[in-house]
Write an enzyme that holds these catalytic residues in place. Sequence first.
Site, PDB file in Angstrom:
ATOM      1  N   ARG A 114      -0.974  -2.295  -2.351  1.00  0.00           N
ATOM      2  CA  ARG A 114      -0.040  -1.239  -2.732  1.00  0.00           C
ATOM      3  C   ARG A 114       1.213  -1.879  -3.320  1.00  0.00           C
ATOM      4  O   ARG A 114       1.726  -2.878  -2.803  1.00  0.00           O
ATOM      5  CB  ARG A 114       0.345  -0.366  -1.530  1.00  0.00           C
ATOM      6  CG  ARG A 114      -0.739   0.616  -1.094  1.00  0.00           C
ATOM      7  CD  ARG A 114      -0.933   1.727  -2.118  1.00  0.00           C
ATOM      8  NE  ARG A 114      -1.952   2.688  -1.728  1.00  0.00           N
ATOM      9  CZ  ARG A 114      -3.225   2.606  -2.076  1.00  0.00           C
ATOM     10  NH1 ARG A 114      -3.653   1.594  -2.800  1.00  0.00           N
ATOM     11  NH2 ARG A 114      -4.081   3.534  -1.696  1.00  0.00           N
ATOM     12  N   HIS A 140      -4.387  -1.333 -11.636  1.00  0.00           N
ATOM     13  CA  HIS A 140      -5.086  -0.700 -10.508  1.00  0.00           C
ATOM     14  C   HIS A 140      -6.585  -0.650 -10.789  1.00  0.00           C
ATOM     15  O   HIS A 140      -7.243   0.386 -10.675  1.00  0.00           O
ATOM     16  CB  HIS A 140      -4.541   0.699 -10.255  1.00  0.00           C
ATOM     17  CG  HIS A 140      -4.561   1.066  -8.800  1.00  0.00           C
ATOM     18  ND1 HIS A 140      -3.431   1.446  -8.107  1.00  0.00           N
ATOM     19  CD2 HIS A 140      -5.567   1.094  -7.898  1.00  0.00           C
ATOM     20  CE1 HIS A 140      -3.749   1.704  -6.849  1.00  0.00           C
ATOM     21  NE2 HIS A 140      -5.045   1.489  -6.696  1.00  0.00           N
ATOM     22  N   GLU A 144       4.071   2.366 -10.641  1.00  0.00           N
ATOM     23  CA  GLU A 144       2.881   2.472 -11.485  1.00  0.00           C
ATOM     24  C   GLU A 144       2.522   3.898 -11.864  1.00  0.00           C
ATOM     25  O   GLU A 144       1.796   4.124 -12.834  1.00  0.00           O
ATOM     26  CB  GLU A 144       1.682   1.820 -10.803  1.00  0.00           C
ATOM     27  CG  GLU A 144       1.168   2.561  -9.578  1.00  0.00           C
ATOM     28  CD  GLU A 144      -0.082   1.903  -8.997  1.00  0.00           C
ATOM     29  OE1 GLU A 144      -1.115   2.577  -8.946  1.00  0.00           O
ATOM     30  OE2 GLU A 144      -0.022   0.726  -8.607  1.00  0.00           O
TER      31      GLU A 144
END
Length: 332
Positions: free
Chosen positions: A234, A295, A263
């Site tokens: 994360r 990601h 993000e």
Amino acid sequence: MKISFFSTQPYDIKFFKECNEKFKFELEFFESNLDEHTVNIIEDSEAICVFVNDVVNDKVINKLVKKGIKYIALRNAGFNNVDLESAKRNGLKVCRVPAYSPEAVAEHTLAMLLTLNRKTHKAYNRVREQNFSLNGLLGTTIHGKTVGVIGTGNIGKVFAKTIKSLGTHVLLYDPFPNDELISEGFNYVSLEELLKQSNIISLHCPLTPETHHIINKDTISVMKQGVYLINTSRGGLIDTRAIIEGLKSKRIGALGIDVYEQEDKLFFRDLSETIIEDETIQLLLSFPNVLVTAHQAFFTEEALSQIALVTLDNLRQLKEFNSIENKSAELV
């Protein structure tokens, strides 16, 4: 049951539609993120399905209740973007996918580490330009190095075993040690000891108030000079400004991130024709020893199939059973 999906990409639609042949739900897909405004597009749904950058705060939950939503399904493991207290107070059930292919994320973590170390991304571009020089491509041997793994849940466990197979000395930190890893001879140490001894540090913990900015100015100051840091967990685990200072001082020898604290404004979008106003990510991308992926760590066929199956089955169970005691769905 009708389910409204947010933050969907073409691959989400493909895998969920294929999986839904077994469940026969009514699926509705929205490309937009869920927030206080887009919640208004929901019509006649009983459940929503959200992803990592959707906003499910108290205001959104209150609107969901008015829309008749009973279930919130996360198609990922983390749940830091959901106000669980508000959901409980309003009688909404929240479920997630806790382990949808830990191998996928662990393998991507290893790929980022090896890419940064051996500079294969730079070598690829050079050779395509007919530049066969090796200058600037010098790496180190991973074998024999000390690797610190922070967080030993499903993904951290797999990564620890994977990186150990390369002949590394692995140190672990987690407030809740994994008995399986202990039985296999892995060593748990304090966070400070891990930071001081590790040549490479990989983050695999959830984002909680306790882990928020676990990598900060103070923790960076005790790391080895030139340490490699990888984060596929994360973005909020890292204080990005502190990392930038660490890169400038060369305390951080290389940084690989598949997640970024801001993000939600960038990832899962094509911004190639856009002027990105986020100066922090632009600065990070300017460092030659920084590797950023958007990601992507979870992104395998096997993981997407598992995500779809577990998500829809969670909702099936929540729909069929009325009491929590009778549910095996992965409730949050």
